[in-house]
Structure formats: C-alpha cells, structure tokens
Design a protein around this motif. Structure first.
Motif, mmCIF file in Angstrom:
data_model
loop_
_atom_site.group_PDB
_atom_site.id
_atom_site.type_symbol
_atom_site.label_atom_id
_atom_site.label_comp_id
_atom_site.label_asym_id
_atom_site.label_seq_id
_atom_site.Cartn_x
_atom_site.Cartn_y
_atom_site.Cartn_z
ATOM 1 N N ALA A 78 12.834 5.172 -3.949
ATOM 2 C CA ALA A 78 12.128 5.899 -2.896
ATOM 3 C C ALA A 78 10.867 5.163 -2.472
ATOM 4 O O ALA A 78 10.560 5.070 -1.270
ATOM 5 C CB ALA A 78 11.767 7.309 -3.395
ATOM 6 N N SER A 79 10.140 4.614 -3.439
ATOM 7 C CA SER A 79 8.918 3.865 -3.121
ATOM 8 C C SER A 79 9.240 2.611 -2.324
ATOM 9 O O SER A 79 8.515 2.254 -1.383
ATOM 10 C CB SER A 79 8.179 3.491 -4.408
ATOM 11 O OG SER A 79 7.817 4.633 -5.151
ATOM 12 N N THR A 80 10.339 1.940 -2.678
ATOM 13 C CA THR A 80 10.732 0.719 -1.975
ATOM 14 C C THR A 80 11.133 1.013 -0.531
ATOM 15 O O THR A 80 10.745 0.296 0.394
ATOM 16 C CB THR A 80 11.892 0.034 -2.710
ATOM 17 O OG1 THR A 80 11.496 -0.258 -4.056
ATOM 18 C CG2 THR A 80 12.288 -1.252 -2.011
ATOM 19 N N VAL A 81 11.916 2.066 -0.333
ATOM 20 C CA VAL A 81 12.334 2.437 1.028
ATOM 21 C C VAL A 81 11.115 2.778 1.881
ATOM 22 O O VAL A 81 10.986 2.344 3.034
ATOM 23 C CB VAL A 81 13.324 3.615 0.990
ATOM 24 C CG1 VAL A 81 13.597 4.130 2.403
ATOM 25 C CG2 VAL A 81 14.623 3.195 0.318
ATOM 26 N N ALA A 82 10.201 3.563 1.321
ATOM 27 C CA ALA A 82 8.980 3.903 2.051
ATOM 28 C C ALA A 82 8.152 2.653 2.312
ATOM 29 O O ALA A 82 7.541 2.500 3.379
ATOM 30 C CB ALA A 82 8.169 4.924 1.259
ATOM 31 N N GLY A 83 8.130 1.743 1.332
ATOM 32 C CA GLY A 83 7.390 0.496 1.504
ATOM 33 C C GLY A 83 7.940 -0.350 2.641
ATOM 34 O O GLY A 83 7.188 -1.016 3.359
ATOM 35 N N LEU A 84 9.260 -0.336 2.817
ATOM 36 C CA LEU A 84 9.869 -1.087 3.914
ATOM 37 C C LEU A 84 9.424 -0.550 5.269
ATOM 38 O O LEU A 84 9.247 -1.308 6.224
ATOM 39 C CB LEU A 84 11.390 -1.044 3.789
ATOM 40 C CG LEU A 84 11.983 -1.812 2.606
ATOM 41 C CD1 LEU A 84 13.488 -1.579 2.513
ATOM 42 C CD2 LEU A 84 11.673 -3.298 2.706
ATOM 43 N N ILE A 85 9.252 0.767 5.337
ATOM 44 C CA ILE A 85 8.722 1.352 6.582
ATOM 45 C C ILE A 85 7.289 0.863 6.803
ATOM 46 O O ILE A 85 6.900 0.504 7.922
ATOM 47 C CB ILE A 85 8.774 2.882 6.509
ATOM 48 C CG1 ILE A 85 10.221 3.354 6.374
ATOM 49 C CG2 ILE A 85 8.117 3.505 7.748
ATOM 50 C CD1 ILE A 85 10.369 4.844 6.161
ATOM 51 N N GLY A 86 6.503 0.835 5.716
ATOM 52 C CA GLY A 86 5.141 0.295 5.813
ATOM 53 C C GLY A 86 5.137 -1.167 6.210
ATOM 54 O O GLY A 86 4.253 -1.617 6.952
ATOM 55 N N LEU A 87 6.148 -1.908 5.750
ATOM 56 C CA LEU A 87 6.280 -3.321 6.110
ATOM 57 C C LEU A 87 6.458 -3.489 7.610
ATOM 58 O O LEU A 87 5.795 -4.325 8.241
ATOM 59 C CB LEU A 87 7.476 -3.925 5.361
ATOM 60 C CG LEU A 87 7.933 -5.323 5.778
ATOM 61 C CD1 LEU A 87 6.885 -6.360 5.389
ATOM 62 C CD2 LEU A 87 9.268 -5.671 5.149
ATOM 63 N N SER A 121 0.823 -1.207 0.000
ATOM 64 C CA SER A 121 0.000 0.000 0.000
ATOM 65 C C SER A 121 0.857 1.257 0.000
ATOM 66 O O SER A 121 0.578 2.216 -0.738
ATOM 67 C CB SER A 121 -0.947 0.001 1.206
ATOM 68 O OG SER A 121 -0.225 -0.053 2.415
ATOM 69 N N VAL A 122 1.920 1.263 0.795
ATOM 70 C CA VAL A 122 2.779 2.445 0.862
ATOM 71 C C VAL A 122 3.620 2.582 -0.415
ATOM 72 O O VAL A 122 3.688 3.660 -1.022
ATOM 73 C CB VAL A 122 3.691 2.384 2.100
ATOM 74 C CG1 VAL A 122 4.700 3.529 2.075
ATOM 75 C CG2 VAL A 122 2.858 2.455 3.371
ATOM 76 N N ALA A 123 4.259 1.489 -0.831
ATOM 77 C CA ALA A 123 5.139 1.549 -2.002
ATOM 78 C C ALA A 123 4.366 1.910 -3.270
ATOM 79 O O ALA A 123 4.761 2.808 -4.023
ATOM 80 C CB ALA A 123 5.861 0.215 -2.183
ATOM 81 N N LEU A 124 3.251 1.207 -3.508
ATOM 82 C CA LEU A 124 2.468 1.496 -4.718
ATOM 83 C C LEU A 124 1.793 2.857 -4.626
ATOM 84 O O LEU A 124 1.675 3.571 -5.631
ATOM 85 C CB LEU A 124 1.419 0.404 -4.935
ATOM 86 C CG LEU A 124 1.969 -0.981 -5.275
ATOM 87 C CD1 LEU A 124 0.833 -1.980 -5.422
ATOM 88 C CD2 LEU A 124 2.791 -0.934 -6.564
ATOM 89 N N GLY A 125 1.341 3.214 -3.415
ATOM 90 C CA GLY A 125 0.710 4.517 -3.240
ATOM 91 C C GLY A 125 1.659 5.652 -3.581
ATOM 92 O O GLY A 125 1.285 6.609 -4.274
ATOM 93 N N ILE A 126 2.900 5.558 -3.102
ATOM 94 C CA ILE A 126 3.878 6.602 -3.392
ATOM 95 C C ILE A 126 4.280 6.582 -4.865
ATOM 96 O O ILE A 126 4.394 7.642 -5.507
ATOM 97 C CB ILE A 126 5.111 6.434 -2.485
ATOM 98 C CG1 ILE A 126 4.745 6.806 -1.044
ATOM 99 C CG2 ILE A 126 6.284 7.274 -2.982
ATOM 100 C CD1 ILE A 126 5.879 6.684 -0.069
ATOM 101 N N PHE A 127 4.469 5.386 -5.420
ATOM 102 C CA PHE A 127 4.881 5.289 -6.824
ATOM 103 C C PHE A 127 3.847 5.947 -7.735
ATOM 104 O O PHE A 127 4.164 6.827 -8.541
ATOM 105 C CB PHE A 127 5.079 3.825 -7.215
ATOM 106 C CG PHE A 127 5.506 3.636 -8.650
ATOM 107 C CD1 PHE A 127 6.847 3.618 -8.978
ATOM 108 C CD2 PHE A 127 4.565 3.496 -9.663
ATOM 109 C CE1 PHE A 127 7.253 3.463 -10.302
ATOM 110 C CE2 PHE A 127 4.959 3.338 -10.985
ATOM 111 C CZ PHE A 127 6.304 3.322 -11.304
ATOM 112 N N TYR A 128 2.583 5.515 -7.606
ATOM 113 C CA TYR A 128 1.540 6.050 -8.480
ATOM 114 C C TYR A 128 1.202 7.493 -8.118
ATOM 115 O O TYR A 128 0.936 8.311 -9.003
ATOM 116 C CB TYR A 128 0.294 5.175 -8.408
ATOM 117 C CG TYR A 128 0.408 3.902 -9.199
ATOM 118 C CD1 TYR A 128 0.185 3.896 -10.571
ATOM 119 C CD2 TYR A 128 0.747 2.701 -8.590
ATOM 120 C CE1 TYR A 128 0.301 2.730 -11.313
ATOM 121 C CE2 TYR A 128 0.868 1.525 -9.311
ATOM 122 C CZ TYR A 128 0.639 1.544 -10.680
ATOM 123 O OH TYR A 128 0.755 0.388 -11.410
#
Length: 226
Positions: free
Chosen positions: A56-65, A19-26
C-alpha cells in the motif's frame, strides 16, 4: 516539456515517492499500532500485515512520484549548461547514495563476516549507522560528480577526449578511497573495508552515472528541438 530538466523531474519525483511512501508506512504503522519493525518488516510475527503495508505504501508512493515529476517538469530550465549540471549532480548523488550503502554493506560483510558486520551495525545503532554511512557517501558522490562535470567540460573543450575519460575515474578512485578510509576511522575498523568500499564505489559510480547522464542529456536535447 520544451524547457523541462530531467534531473529536476527525477529529484522531485523521488521526493514525492519517499515522502508519501514513508509517511504512510510510518503513519499507519504507528497510528494503528501494527507493530511492524521498519528494520525487519517481514519477520514471521507480522509478515502478512507487513506485506499489505509495504504494498500500500509503495502504490501510494508511485502516485507521489508522478506528482513530484509533474512539479519538476513545471520548472523551466532553458540553459543547456544548467540543465547538464543539474542532471550530473542528480545522477551522481542518487546513484552514489545507493552504491555507497551497497558497497559498504558488501565490503563489511566480506571483511568482518556476516556476524561481525551485524554486530558493528548493532553497536552503533541501525539508524545512526545508516545516517553515518549516508552522510559520508552522499557528499563524496556529489564531489565526484562535480569533478566529472567540470573536468570533463574543460578537457573536451581542448579535444582531450581520452584524458577526459580516464582522469575523472582516477580522481573518483582517490576521492572514494579517502572517503572509505574516513569511514573506517570513524567506525573504528581496519583500513581494508574502507579501501575496498571506496574502490568498488568509484569503479561503479562513474560509468553508471555517466551513462545515465548522457542518456538524459540526449533526451533533453531532442525535447528542446521539438
């Protein structure tokens, strides 16, 4: 962590990451009008921009993880049977979704050739094609996982360990083959790609998911004792 379920932790962690990674990417891609194609983000025109956006999306996604896993760990599951069932469904569903996509791509390329497989995807539309494949692979994996869990417990209670190891795999081959034929019929292609997809899928899904499941259950059992 005494009553934590690793299946729930992985489930909520995955939701947090995606949700975080895709949300930031799109969101960033559309909001800033970067023009990065989600289906081919590293094309030459926007390669540098795409790399920065993906990282950037991946790093943010890891925080969401991490946040998602914390949410999953906060949900107590005190029953060993429920814990095992949740972990079983999770591993088969998660691994099955990925493996079905991968085996479908590999078998279509093998049977139709790279150009033929690309033409098939374009004919259905990339997003529609991916949604269709996912809609077939996920339920198939869940059904196989449910059979593996229920049948395994039934046979082990009767000390039929050898049957418990073989019969779920045979049923997985039948379920995978049936799902592959259904996919071939919907996509209007020959039977060979579907059968190859189903067989390869089952042969990889059962041992991979079973190994991960046993590892999680062992860790869960040890954590409950401490």
């Amino acid at each position: 962590m005494k009553a934590a379920c690793f299946g729930l932790m992985r489930f909520w962690g995955s939701i947090g990451f995606l949700s975080v990674a895709l949300g930031i990417f799109y969101g960033v891609n559309r909001g800033l009008e970067l023009g990065v194609d989600p289906m081919d983000p590293f094309e030459a025109t926007h390669r540098t921009t795409a790399i920065v956006l993906v990282v950037a999306s991946t790093v943010a996604g890891l925080i969401g993880l991490v946040i998602g896993q914390a949410i999953g760990a906060s949900i107590p599951v005190r029953s060993d049977k429920i814990d095992a069932a949740i972990c079983c469904v999770w591993h088969f569903a998660a691994n099955g979704s990925i493996l079905w996509m991968a085996t479908t791509a590999a078998c279509l390329t093998f049977s139709l050739g790279q150009d033929g497989a690309k033409a098939l995807v374009q004919a259905h539309g990339p997003y529609s094609f991916a949604a269709l494949v996912f809609a077939i692979g996920l339920p198939t994996a869940v059904v196989i996982g449910a059979m593996h869990f229920g049948l395994g417990r039934f046979l082990f209670r009767r000390a039929l360990e050898q049957t418990a190891a073989i019969l779920p795999l045979l049923l997985a081959l039948l379920a995978g083959g049936a799902a592959g034929l259904l996919q071939s019929w919907i996509l209007k292609i020959g039977l060979v790609p579907g059968l190859l997809t189903g067989v390869m899928f089952a042969l990889m899904l059962v041992p991979v998911s079973s190994g991960m499941l046993m590892s999680d259950l062992q860790r869960s059992s040890e954590s409950r004792k401490t």
